[in-house]
Design a protein around this motif. Sequence first.
Motif, PDB file in Angstrom:
ATOM      1  N   GLU A 101       0.836  -1.212   0.000  1.00 27.44           N
ATOM      2  CA  GLU A 101       0.000   0.000   0.000  1.00 27.44           C
ATOM      3  C   GLU A 101       0.863   1.251   0.000  1.00 27.44           C
ATOM      4  OE1 GLU A 101      -3.325   0.398   2.747  1.00 27.44           O
ATOM      5  OE2 GLU A 101      -3.391  -1.785   2.881  1.00 27.44           O
ATOM      6  N   GLN A 102       1.917   1.205   0.814  1.00 26.42           N
ATOM      7  CA  GLN A 102       2.804   2.365   0.913  1.00 26.42           C
ATOM      8  C   GLN A 102       3.465   2.651  -0.436  1.00 26.42           C
ATOM      9  OE1 GLN A 102       3.006   4.387   3.641  1.00 26.42           O
ATOM     10  NE2 GLN A 102       4.113   5.699   2.202  1.00 26.42           N
ATOM     11  N   ALA A 103       3.926   1.587  -1.078  1.00 21.87           N
ATOM     12  CA  ALA A 103       4.571   1.764  -2.390  1.00 21.87           C
ATOM     13  C   ALA A 103       3.577   2.380  -3.382  1.00 21.87           C
ATOM     14  CB  ALA A 103       5.079   0.413  -2.901  1.00 21.87           C
ATOM     15  N   ALA A 104       2.337   1.918  -3.342  1.00 21.29           N
ATOM     16  CA  ALA A 104       1.313   2.455  -4.255  1.00 21.29           C
ATOM     17  C   ALA A 104       1.099   3.947  -3.981  1.00 21.29           C
ATOM     18  CB  ALA A 104       0.014   1.673  -4.094  1.00 21.29           C
ATOM     19  N   ARG A 105       1.025   4.290  -2.695  1.00 26.27           N
ATOM     20  CA  ARG A 105       0.828   5.709  -2.341  1.00 26.27           C
ATOM     21  C   ARG A 105       2.034   6.550  -2.775  1.00 26.27           C
ATOM     22  NH1 ARG A 105      -2.226   4.030   2.039  1.00 26.27           N
ATOM     23  NH2 ARG A 105      -0.370   3.522   3.225  1.00 26.27           N
ATOM     24  N   ASP A 106       3.237   5.978  -2.604  1.00 22.17           N
ATOM     25  CA  ASP A 106       4.468   6.713  -2.928  1.00 22.17           C
ATOM     26  C   ASP A 106       4.546   7.092  -4.404  1.00 22.17           C
ATOM     27  OD1 ASP A 106       5.265   6.531  -0.320  1.00 22.17           O
ATOM     28  OD2 ASP A 106       6.733   4.922  -0.643  1.00 22.17           O
ATOM     29  N   VAL A 107       4.072   6.175  -5.272  1.00 22.16           N
ATOM     30  CA  VAL A 107       4.220   6.460  -6.709  1.00 22.16           C
ATOM     31  C   VAL A 107       3.040   7.252  -7.280  1.00 22.16           C
ATOM     32  CG1 VAL A 107       5.677   4.455  -7.151  1.00 22.16           C
ATOM     33  CG2 VAL A 107       3.196   4.237  -7.440  1.00 22.16           C
ATOM     34  N   ALA A 108       1.930   7.288  -6.531  1.00 19.36           N
ATOM     35  CA  ALA A 108       0.670   7.811  -7.083  1.00 19.36           C
ATOM     36  C   ALA A 108       0.796   9.173  -7.763  1.00 19.36           C
ATOM     37  CB  ALA A 108      -0.389   7.865  -5.982  1.00 19.36           C
ATOM     38  N   SER A 109       1.516  10.087  -7.151  1.00 22.99           N
ATOM     39  CA  SER A 109       1.548  11.439  -7.708  1.00 22.99           C
ATOM     40  C   SER A 109       2.662  11.627  -8.736  1.00 22.99           C
ATOM     41  CB  SER A 109       1.704  12.455  -6.574  1.00 22.99           C
ATOM     42  OG  SER A 109       2.849  12.134  -5.842  1.00 22.99           O
ATOM     43  N   HIS A 110       3.406  10.553  -9.042  1.00 20.13           N
ATOM     44  CA  HIS A 110       4.527  10.704  -9.984  1.00 20.13           C
ATOM     45  C   HIS A 110       4.326   9.931 -11.276  1.00 20.13           C
ATOM     46  CE1 HIS A 110       6.665  12.509  -6.665  1.00 20.13           C
ATOM     47  NE2 HIS A 110       6.475  11.431  -5.928  1.00 20.13           N
ATOM     48  N   LEU A 111       3.171   9.254 -11.406  1.00 21.25           N
ATOM     49  CA  LEU A 111       3.004   8.351 -12.550  1.00 21.25           C
ATOM     50  C   LEU A 111       2.880   9.088 -13.874  1.00 21.25           C
ATOM     51  CD1 LEU A 111       0.464   5.782 -11.021  1.00 21.25           C
ATOM     52  CD2 LEU A 111       2.879   5.359 -11.581  1.00 21.25           C
ATOM     53  N   LYS A 112       3.581   8.564 -14.874  1.00 20.64           N
ATOM     54  CA  LYS A 112       3.464   9.053 -16.247  1.00 20.64           C
ATOM     55  C   LYS A 112       2.096   8.608 -16.801  1.00 20.64           C
ATOM     56  CE  LYS A 112       5.947   7.688 -20.481  1.00 20.64           C
ATOM     57  NZ  LYS A 112       7.179   7.031 -20.964  1.00 20.64           N
ATOM     58  N   ALA A 113       1.503   9.386 -17.674  1.00 19.77           N
ATOM     59  CA  ALA A 113       0.204   8.982 -18.243  1.00 19.77           C
ATOM     60  C   ALA A 113       0.368   7.676 -19.000  1.00 19.77           C
ATOM     61  CB  ALA A 113      -0.303  10.085 -19.171  1.00 19.77           C
ATOM     62  N   GLY A 114      -0.506   6.731 -18.725  1.00 23.76           N
ATOM     63  CA  GLY A 114      -0.446   5.437 -19.415  1.00 23.76           C
ATOM     64  C   GLY A 114       0.446   4.413 -18.746  1.00 23.76           C
ATOM     65  N   ALA A 115       1.020   4.779 -17.598  1.00 22.41           N
ATOM     66  CA  ALA A 115       1.921   3.835 -16.912  1.00 22.41           C
ATOM     67  C   ALA A 115       1.144   2.606 -16.421  1.00 22.41           C
ATOM     68  CB  ALA A 115       2.581   4.528 -15.721  1.00 22.41           C
ATOM     69  N   VAL A 116       1.862   1.494 -16.346  1.00 24.19           N
ATOM     70  CA  VAL A 116       1.260   0.278 -15.783  1.00 24.19           C
ATOM     71  C   VAL A 116       1.939   0.011 -14.443  1.00 24.19           C
ATOM     72  CG1 VAL A 116       0.676  -2.137 -16.171  1.00 24.19           C
ATOM     73  CG2 VAL A 116       1.083  -0.630 -18.132  1.00 24.19           C
ATOM     74  N   VAL A 117       1.132  -0.091 -13.407  1.00 29.35           N
ATOM     75  CA  VAL A 117       1.666  -0.420 -12.078  1.00 29.35           C
ATOM     76  C   VAL A 117       1.494  -1.930 -11.903  1.00 29.35           C
ATOM     77  CG1 VAL A 117       1.444  -0.049  -9.595  1.00 29.35           C
ATOM     78  CG2 VAL A 117       1.076   1.859 -11.195  1.00 29.35           C
TER      79      VAL A 117
END
Length: 452
Positions: free
Chosen positions: A103-119
Amino acid sequence: MSLHITVIGTGYVGLVTGTGLAEVGFNVTCVDVDAEKIRKLRDEGIIPIYEPGLEELVKKNAAAGRLTFTTDVAECTPQSDVVMIGVGTPPQEDGSTDLSYVEQAARDVASHLKAGAVVVCKSTVPVGTNHMIYDVIEQANSNAQFAVASNPEFLREGAAVRDFLEPERVVIGVEDKAAQATMEQLYQPFKDAGSTIQVVNIPTAELIKYASNSFLAVKITFINEIAALCETCGADVAEVARGMGLDSRIGSAFLNPGPGYGGSCFPKDTLSLAYQAQQLGSPQTLVEQTITANDATKTRMVQLVKNTFGDDLSGKKIAILGLAFKAKTDDMREAASLTILPQLAAAGAELVAYDPEAMENAKALLPAGVQYADSAEAALQGADGALILTEWSQFAALQPEDFVNSLNAPTTVVDTRNLFCRQTMAQAGIRYVSLGRPTLSAQTDSSTAAAA
Ligand code: UGA
């Protein structure tokens, strides 16, 4: 267009995945919150775990500029087409899975994702977690344009590099067409090399991982129970397993009896599957029984030692060869030694242990009275018997005379990995107790030897 990949977590899964993807040509940045770990990886190419072949590959790909390391997700995530989460998912008391790092990792990347990125979730996670990751990111950043994919790993410790680079199958759980295309691009080099790429929906991918590990745990437990049965009736488990394995529907792999499976995966994943299935109202009774039977197998090893040396082990010095849960790793998680050694110590035995890689990790986990030797030979010296717990090749390379010359008479070896030929050991005058195979008298009597 080549893909850029961020991998979060530099444990077994993250580091092997990141390095392997760099090795096939992608640009990869590995992220970890542990600054010291990252500094060592970045500045010295030192890896935090023992995994054959990995350090060389890290150094090679870092030198080629395809593999970089950072503690800051904001540095790499914005240019990443794929963000992989490979953080720990430790078990909790009740068998459920601690998802806080995911969950923490998901929150950490949330505001930095490039459009169209796959998590992509690489960590082994209960069914429903990938959808949870989607929700966490969306709640943290409602503007994020991304998709999630489940991509479970099937890496064995000790063989992880090869398992990654030459996978039999790659499982992709994805429910978005563009994300599927990105994932297929990511694994095209593996497909070209002959791996099967299986695209399924997300819960299916999540379950393939648990079903695979649980099935293997069942298979091992099955042969462990057959081994115990062999001991009651004069059958030879090695031949039983061979006879079974020659049927291609059964297959010969994972039919080696042992002291009970351990490691960071089978114990955790069987517990987790049993827990999830209970929650979902569809109990996995076979897996539940396997968990119980595996615990019993570990305890059976203690009984085997007592049957050999007597219930009261006081005054008996026993050399323990192998502490890690299996060979080629320094990993002590859920190792059979952690169950067996305290019980032997409680029965009065003096224990002198040797493991080529796991001793440092073991020291903090085993009873304080356990002594540690510098080599197998040193552990055997002056002991009343040997107990082999891990199938390190250097133990298999020991000669009967190594036991005869070092151990006190009568030379006694209890081998929970069936490393040696019973006939050879008996002919050398060794009382050799192994799993599921009749123990031959320690003599050179030709009629006994012929029975081997
Ligand atoms: C296991 C799976 O084999 C991997 O495919 C999976 O990706 C990994 O878990 C994971 O989920 O990450 P690993 O835990 O590294 O890999 O070790 P295994 O080689 O599978 O062995 C597990 C345990 O079973 C060990 O204690 C081993 O000694 C025991 N074992 C294995 C036996 O007792 N008998 C066998 O025939 C095989």
